[in-house]
Design a protein around this motif. Structure first.
Motif, short mmCIF file in Angstrom:
data_model
loop_
_atom_site.label_atom_id
_atom_site.label_comp_id
_atom_site.label_asym_id
_atom_site.label_seq_id
_atom_site.Cartn_x
_atom_site.Cartn_y
_atom_site.Cartn_z
N LYS A 135 0.72 -1.16 0.04
CA LYS A 135 0.07 0.08 -0.12
C LYS A 135 0.94 1.27 0.06
CE LYS A 135 -4.75 -1.24 1.88
NZ LYS A 135 -5.25 -1.93 3.38
N THR A 136 2.28 1.68 0.69
CA THR A 136 2.73 2.24 0.58
C THR A 136 3.80 2.50 -0.94
OG1 THR A 136 3.00 2.15 2.87
CG2 THR A 136 4.54 2.93 2.14
N THR A 137 4.06 1.65 -1.25
CA THR A 137 4.59 1.57 -2.42
C THR A 137 3.55 2.15 -2.97
OG1 THR A 137 4.78 -1.01 -3.25
CG2 THR A 137 6.43 0.09 -1.90
N LYS A 138 2.67 1.39 -3.24
CA LYS A 138 1.55 2.26 -3.83
C LYS A 138 1.23 3.55 -4.12
CE LYS A 138 -1.54 1.54 -8.31
NZ LYS A 138 -1.42 1.33 -9.25
N ALA A 139 1.41 4.18 -3.08
CA ALA A 139 1.07 5.39 -2.57
C ALA A 139 2.59 6.33 -3.29
CB ALA A 139 1.08 5.93 -1.02
N THR A 182 1.50 -8.72 -8.21
CA THR A 182 1.15 -8.58 -6.34
C THR A 182 1.98 -7.47 -5.81
OG1 THR A 182 3.25 -9.46 -6.96
CG2 THR A 182 2.35 -11.44 -7.42
N ASP A 183 2.83 -6.42 -6.52
CA ASP A 183 2.93 -5.11 -6.01
C ASP A 183 1.83 -4.32 -5.85
OD1 ASP A 183 3.07 -4.94 -8.46
OD2 ASP A 183 5.50 -3.41 -8.34
N ASP A 184 0.28 -4.10 -6.31
CA ASP A 184 -0.35 -3.20 -6.81
C ASP A 184 -1.74 -3.93 -5.83
OD1 ASP A 184 -2.34 -1.79 -7.78
OD2 ASP A 184 -2.09 -1.94 -9.46
#
Ligand code: UDP
Length: 418
Positions: free
Chosen positions: A74-78, A260-262
């Motif tokens: 969630k943080t890296t998507k932000a 997977t990272d989204d």
């Protein structure tokens, strides 16, 4: 993944032998690529061939993936959203999750990273690894795949503190370069023309794919393939399609899957399903991450491919469609502008209305579409195949090893096909 020899036919003998010559001086060089997912999205799509081809050329290349929990993604998507200009906040709690996850990954990856001659860190997710590997012996390069031309200043300000210590950074186009003290290079992405996603496939397989999803093929098919992400503007595509079908018959395919990272994909998919509800001509397909041949078939079955992104690092889906001889209607954003040249390889658009207008224009003049499609394919052959991409990586490594410290730009200047 095919060996390098297999690319001689499609990319040319000279391009392949040039790679072998450049790689001679890099034999045994330890290269590690690090990103945040093995499947889904353009970065994974590239690393899947880049790493084996580097190995084929005699480099000791490997691919590592940083792992984290839901909070981390969630943080890296932000971060991703903020770097592409969407207003986001990064409270200290999120920064802490990001940094703690980086520390945990560093524990696992430190031995291989500190030993490597070159480390390529892809995108913001693994960026803090540099400062967590104090005994590094090689050159570290931050490879930014996203459109950072207009970032939220606070987000960039924080990320800058993590990337400014790198030996160099790479962007997909000059508009994305930042004020940093190290050399910055421009390397555009590319596709693997022999992969399951892009190889030639029998027309029967294309028909079967349409049958499987209940998509009629007696009217024009318009397709967008994308992760369900608001920057890809799937709702804008639906709006454009609705305007088009007020006067013409067509089918719309919105095909996508998750990465997977989204973590935001499910919410966007729900929004898309709601917008498409009740319209039997809109086909929203949620595909598994290995549905490469299905995507290949859908792109080939399409009359027009759309990539109506509002921000876009590059847009491999555009390259993939152009390679298949399709004119692309692309959002006038980021790396799409490197590929879609108005009236030549497709059209750039700024609104759903613009997209509808161009769809109509193309559908009314099929002979024009054929010419555009052929120009598009030729343009990809000349500029966006993996041989050019790999050559630029090898050149960059040789340059960095020689200690070039000037601000350099890699050796590409994409020819305008006009
Ligand atoms: N892709 C896929 N399945 C999907 C959606 C996309 O395999 O459901 C692939 C697509 O074909 C392309 C890549 O993922 O190769 C997306 O790259 P792009 O640069 O277009 O966008 P990104 O997802 O990296 O923002």
């Amino acid at each position: 993944m095919k060996g390098l020899k297999a690319y001689e036919d499609v990319a040319g003998l000279v391009a392949v032998s040039q790679l072998r010559q450049l790689a001679d001086d890099l034999e045994g060089t330890k290269v590690v690529h690090v990103n945040s997912t093995r499947v889904g999205g353009g970065v994974a799509e590239i690393l899947v061939w880049l790493v084996p081809l580097m190995q084929d050329l005699g480099l000791d290349a490997s691919w590592e993936v940083v792992e984290g929990k839901e909070d981390y993604y969630k943080t890296t998507k932000a971060f991703h959203n903020g770097l592409q200009g969407k207003p986001v906040t990064l409270p200290p709690s999120k920064i802490e999750v990001y940094e703690e996850t980086a520390r945990q990954n560093a524990e696992r990856l430190r031995p291989i990273l500190e030993e490597a001659d070159f480390v390529f860190i892809h995108d913001p997710q693994p960026a803090p690894l540099l400062e967590l590997c104090p005994k590094r012996k090689g050159k570290w390069v931050w490879r930014c795949h996203i459109d950072v031309s207009h970032p939220v200043r606070k987000v960039w300000g924080y990320l800058k503190s993590k990337v400014s210590g790198y030996d160099a950074s790479i962007y997909s186009m000059p508009d994305f370069a930042q004020s940093l003290e190290h050399p910055q290079f421009i390397i555009a992405p590319s596709i693997d023309p022999l992969s399951e996603k892009n190889c030639d496939i029998p027309s029967r397989e294309i028909e079967e794919t349409l049958e499987r999803y209940g998509i009629p093929n007696d009217v024009p098919i318009i397709t967008q393939v994308s992760r369900f992400d608001s920057f890809k503007d799937p709702i804008g595509v639906i709006e454009a399609f609705q305007m088009l079908t007020e006067t013409m018959e067509a089918e719309l395919i919105l095909a996508g899957g998750g990465a997977t990272d989204d973590p935001e994909g499910a919410a966007v998919l729900e929004e898309v399903q709601e917008a498409a509800q009740g319209n039997p001509h809109i086909h929203v397909l949620l595909l598994p991450s290995d549905a490469h041949r299905t995507i290949n078939a859908l792109q080939r079955a399409s009359t027009i491919v759309v990539q109506k992104s509002l921000q876009e690092g590059f847009g491999l889906t555009v390259t993939e469609a152009m390679w298949k001889g399709k004119p692309v209607i692309g959002g006038n954003a980021g790396g799409i502008r490197l590929q879609v040249f108005n009236h030549h390889t497709g059209f750039l658009v700024n609104s759903p209305e613009g997209a509808a207008l161009r769809m109509r224009e193309l559908l009314r003049r099929p002979e024009r579409m054929d010419v555009m499609g052929e120009t598009a394919r030729q343009f990809v052959r000349e500029n966006f195949l993996l041989t050019r991409h790999l050559r630029e990586y090898l050149t960059l490594m040789l340059g960095l090893r020689l200690g070039l410290s000037d601000r350099l730009m890699a050796d590409q200047s994409y020819e305008n096909p006009q």
